[in-house]
Write a protein that holds these residues in place. Sequence first.
Motif, short mmCIF file in Angstrom:
data_model
loop_
_atom_site.label_atom_id
_atom_site.label_comp_id
_atom_site.label_asym_id
_atom_site.label_seq_id
_atom_site.Cartn_x
_atom_site.Cartn_y
_atom_site.Cartn_z
N ARG A 40 -35.07 54.37 42.25
CA ARG A 40 -33.59 53.59 41.72
C ARG A 40 -32.55 54.78 41.64
O ARG A 40 -31.46 54.50 41.98
N LEU A 59 -33.67 51.74 48.60
CA LEU A 59 -33.83 50.57 48.16
C LEU A 59 -35.16 49.84 48.90
O LEU A 59 -36.15 49.41 48.31
N THR A 78 -36.01 43.22 45.75
CA THR A 78 -35.43 44.35 46.11
C THR A 78 -35.25 44.60 47.59
O THR A 78 -34.17 45.27 48.21
#
Length: 153
Positions: A40, A59, A78
């Motif tokens: 992240r 990601l 995601t």
Amino acid sequence: RALAQRQARDERADAARLYGRIATAHTYAGRYGEAQRGWRAAAAGHRKNGDVAAAARALSELARVQEYAGRPEESLRTCQEAVEWAKRADDIRLQAALQLRLADTLEHLDDPEAARLHRAAAERILEEEPGDRDPEPEHGANACEIRSAPAEG
């Protein structure tokens, strides 16, 4: 220490890459919570630096770790976000690779029809790619292999 140095020198691109390397080490060690935090941070760093393709790749790696951690629904969301970033980056191979990752995740979620559609989308993306392509893209210099872990059982 290297990360702290990069941050102190405001070397944001290097710091984002280091977050990814640290996250990779946590992934290999099975520390998925730490790995997710690292990916992240890497994605956020790349976004702030304007490196859209690198943000999409980070990601994608976050989605991989989420799947390893037993969170396939979160992984799917995601990965869908990563696809959107890859589209913004106009990176055809990355878009195709992420479509394949989506297909793998959908198979793990027991949705083979949706998985088939995403595999077909990846094929179409690569067929529409301009210029010569390596007949085996996973071996090309600019290739991007983004696949899920094999299903156990």
